[in-house]
Design a protein around this motif. Structure first.
Motif, PDB file in Angstrom:
ATOM      1  N   LYS A   1       0.833  -1.202   0.000  1.00 20.22           N
ATOM      2  CA  LYS A   1       0.000   0.000   0.000  1.00 20.22           C
ATOM      3  C   LYS A   1       0.868   1.253   0.000  1.00 20.22           C
ATOM      4  O   LYS A   1       2.066   1.214   0.326  1.00 20.22           O
ATOM      5  CB  LYS A   1      -0.954   0.001   1.204  1.00 20.22           C
ATOM      6  CG  LYS A   1      -0.246   0.116   2.577  1.00 20.22           C
ATOM      7  CD  LYS A   1       0.242   1.470   2.892  1.00 20.22           C
ATOM      8  CE  LYS A   1       1.054   1.805   4.050  1.00 20.22           C
ATOM      9  NZ  LYS A   1       2.287   1.519   4.503  1.00 20.22           N
TER      10      LYS A   1
ATOM     11  N   ALA B   1      -1.122   0.540  16.467  1.00 23.70           N
ATOM     12  CA  ALA B   1      -1.284   0.599  15.011  1.00 23.70           C
ATOM     13  C   ALA B   1      -2.710   1.024  14.701  1.00 23.70           C
ATOM     14  O   ALA B   1      -3.599   0.911  15.551  1.00 23.70           O
ATOM     15  CB  ALA B   1      -1.035  -0.774  14.387  1.00 23.70           C
ATOM     16  N   SER B   2      -2.912   1.507  13.475  1.00 20.93           N
ATOM     17  CA  SER B   2      -4.265   1.698  12.962  1.00 20.93           C
ATOM     18  C   SER B   2      -4.521   0.575  11.953  1.00 20.93           C
ATOM     19  O   SER B   2      -3.569  -0.092  11.532  1.00 20.93           O
ATOM     20  CB  SER B   2      -4.375   3.052  12.258  1.00 20.93           C
ATOM     21  OG  SER B   2      -3.838   2.948  10.946  1.00 20.93           O
TER      22      SER B   2
ATOM     23  N   VAL C   1      -3.572   8.947  11.785  1.00 24.18           N
ATOM     24  CA  VAL C   1      -4.643   7.938  11.806  1.00 24.18           C
ATOM     25  C   VAL C   1      -4.567   7.059  13.062  1.00 24.18           C
ATOM     26  O   VAL C   1      -5.581   6.547  13.539  1.00 24.18           O
ATOM     27  CB  VAL C   1      -4.622   7.095  10.498  1.00 24.18           C
ATOM     28  CG1 VAL C   1      -3.404   6.185  10.435  1.00 24.18           C
ATOM     29  CG2 VAL C   1      -5.902   6.302  10.317  1.00 24.18           C
TER      30      VAL C   1
ATOM     31  N   ASP D   1      -3.034   0.047   7.006  1.00 18.60           N
ATOM     32  CA  ASP D   1      -2.216  -0.783   6.107  1.00 18.60           C
ATOM     33  C   ASP D   1      -2.904  -2.125   5.829  1.00 18.60           C
ATOM     34  O   ASP D   1      -2.971  -2.573   4.680  1.00 18.60           O
ATOM     35  CB  ASP D   1      -0.839  -1.064   6.733  1.00 18.60           C
ATOM     36  CG  ASP D   1      -0.007   0.203   6.906  1.00 18.60           C
ATOM     37  OD1 ASP D   1      -0.552   1.311   6.766  1.00 18.60           O
ATOM     38  OD2 ASP D   1       1.195   0.071   7.197  1.00 18.60           O
TER      39      ASP D   1
ATOM     40  N   HIS E   1       0.386   8.255  10.619  1.00 21.43           N
ATOM     41  CA  HIS E   1       0.611   8.653  12.021  1.00 21.43           C
ATOM     42  C   HIS E   1      -0.634   9.288  12.637  1.00 21.43           C
ATOM     43  O   HIS E   1      -1.096   8.819  13.681  1.00 21.43           O
ATOM     44  CB  HIS E   1       1.843   9.571  12.191  1.00 21.43           C
ATOM     45  CG  HIS E   1       3.124   8.805  12.045  1.00 21.43           C
ATOM     46  ND1 HIS E   1       3.523   7.874  12.975  1.00 21.43           N
ATOM     47  CD2 HIS E   1       4.061   8.798  11.066  1.00 21.43           C
ATOM     48  CE1 HIS E   1       4.668   7.333  12.571  1.00 21.43           C
ATOM     49  NE2 HIS E   1       5.004   7.873  11.412  1.00 21.43           N
TER      50      HIS E   1
HETATM   51  C1  MEV Z   1       2.426   2.976   8.633  1.00 21.42           C
HETATM   52  O1  MEV Z   1       2.350   2.517   7.297  1.00 21.42           O
HETATM   53  C2  MEV Z   1       1.297   3.894   8.935  1.00 21.42           C
HETATM   54  C3  MEV Z   1       1.275   4.475  10.341  1.00 21.42           C
HETATM   55  O2  MEV Z   1       0.225   5.439  10.378  1.00 21.42           O
HETATM   56  C4  MEV Z   1       1.047   3.406  11.392  1.00 21.42           C
HETATM   57  C5  MEV Z   1      -0.360   2.838  11.373  1.00 21.42           C
HETATM   58  O3  MEV Z   1      -1.290   3.447  10.821  1.00 21.42           O
HETATM   59  O4  MEV Z   1      -0.542   1.759  11.957  1.00 21.42           O
HETATM   60  C6  MEV Z   1       2.572   5.199  10.661  1.00 21.42           C
END
Ligand code: MEV
Length: 309
Positions: free
Chosen positions: A9, A126-127, A18, A130, A16
């Motif tokens: 992706k 994490a969000s 998110v 991904d 961040h």
């Molecule tokens: C990492 O690809 C994206 C971040 O926002 C971490 C996340 O969303 O879990 C940095």
């Protein structure tokens, strides 16, 4: 044997922020991981005995989705690891997909939920951006509110993220991989500490949230000049959050004159930039000339797929 493939992706806006519940916009790229699972007499990954420390995502994926006899897992990836292009999410999604297919329970939403649990566990924070982008493919808009194109909602503690389908127009991006491997977990932790201790950090997160919603509108209209300006503003805010890196500055300086905009994509700290341009070949050459690895990506392809045997 069961095999599944899943794409990497590219986050266009909102990384961040998110993690703090703000929106984000991400797209699948045409780089994929294929994972195959096979019942075996011992757990192994690519022919080596499985070790939770070395194979953190795969081992956690098995814990999350499998309670049968030992499995051998093989993976084949065209996504550079630690590049910000979602290699660990794609490994996790394809492995979970293959396991669920083996159990006769394959379903995209179930894959997305379990893959998020695995990323959360391994990265500690994490969000679902991904893992849901890799599962759904195309483009996704992650938002605290439920909007048109709703796919699924993912919750963790007091946080919730609504995942929406997002049409991705034919935009050409060049990814520039710095070659600096930058694992996501520590960068997410660093941003958390900054945001919790500094009002400027909190302001940056809020502004990124606004940029994402403006950016979603600009994507719908394929308005490249507006997208480029928003990418540059998002990039400056990511640098304020402390995830910039000299290797990123070098790549951006090399190509910015030929681009509408460019920014970090993913966790930063190295990893990759994305550049929106009408001159992908020239931008690729400029990135190569300063030691980066350019990849011209097609965005918006398929999500997780069970492969025919
Ligand atoms: C990492 O690809 C994206 C971040 O926002 C971490 C996340 O969303 O879990 C940095």
């Amino acid at each position: 044997m069961r095999s599944c493939s899943a794409p990497g992706k590219m986050i266009l806006f909102g990384e961040h922020a998110v993690v703090f519940g703000k929106p984000a916009l991400a797209m699948a790229v045409d780089l994929r991981v294929k994972a195959s699972v096979n019942v075996s007499d011992q757990y192994s990954v690519n022919g080596h005995p499985m070790r939770a420390r070395h194979h953190a995502y795969i081992s956690a994926a098995l814990d999350e989705a499998w309670d049968g006899p030992p499995l051998s897992v093989t993976t084949k990836s065209s996504i550079p690891s630690g590049s910000g292009l979602g290699s660990s999410a794609a490994v996790t999604v394809s492995t979970i997909g293959a396991i669920l297919a083996e159990r006769g329970q394959f379903d995209a939403e179930r894959v997305a939920r379990k893959a998020f649990e695995v990323e959360y566990l391994v990265q500690r924070r994490a969000s679902p951006t991904d893992t849901s982008a890799s599962t759904h493919g195309s483009g996704i808009l992650v938002s605290p509110d439920r909007l048109d194109g709703f796919l699924w909602r993912i919750e963790k503690g007091t946080q919730e993220w609504n995942i929406h389908h997002c049409d991705v127009r034919k935009l050409t991006f060049v990814v520039g991989y710095t070659g600096v491997h930058a694992p996501t977990g520590p960068l997410v932790q660093k941003v958390k500490e900054f945001v919790e201790s500094d009002a400027e950090g909190r302001k940056a997160i809020d502004r990124i949230g606004e940029i994402v919603m403006d950016g979603a509108d600009a994507v719908a209209q394929a308005d490249k000049p507006r997208l480029g300006a928003l990418m540059r503003e998002n990039h400056s805010l990511l640098c304020e959050l402390g995830v910039g890196h000299p290797s990123i500055d070098k790549l951006i300086e090399s190509c910015s004159e030929m681009c509408y905009g460019e920014k970090i994509t993913g966790a930063g700290g190295g990893g990759s930039i994305i550049a929106l341009t009408d001159a992908p070949k020239d931008v690729s050459e400029a990135i190569s000339a300063v030691g980066g690895r350019p990849i011209i990506v097609r965005v918006g392809g398929s999500g997780v797929l069970v492969e025919r045997q």
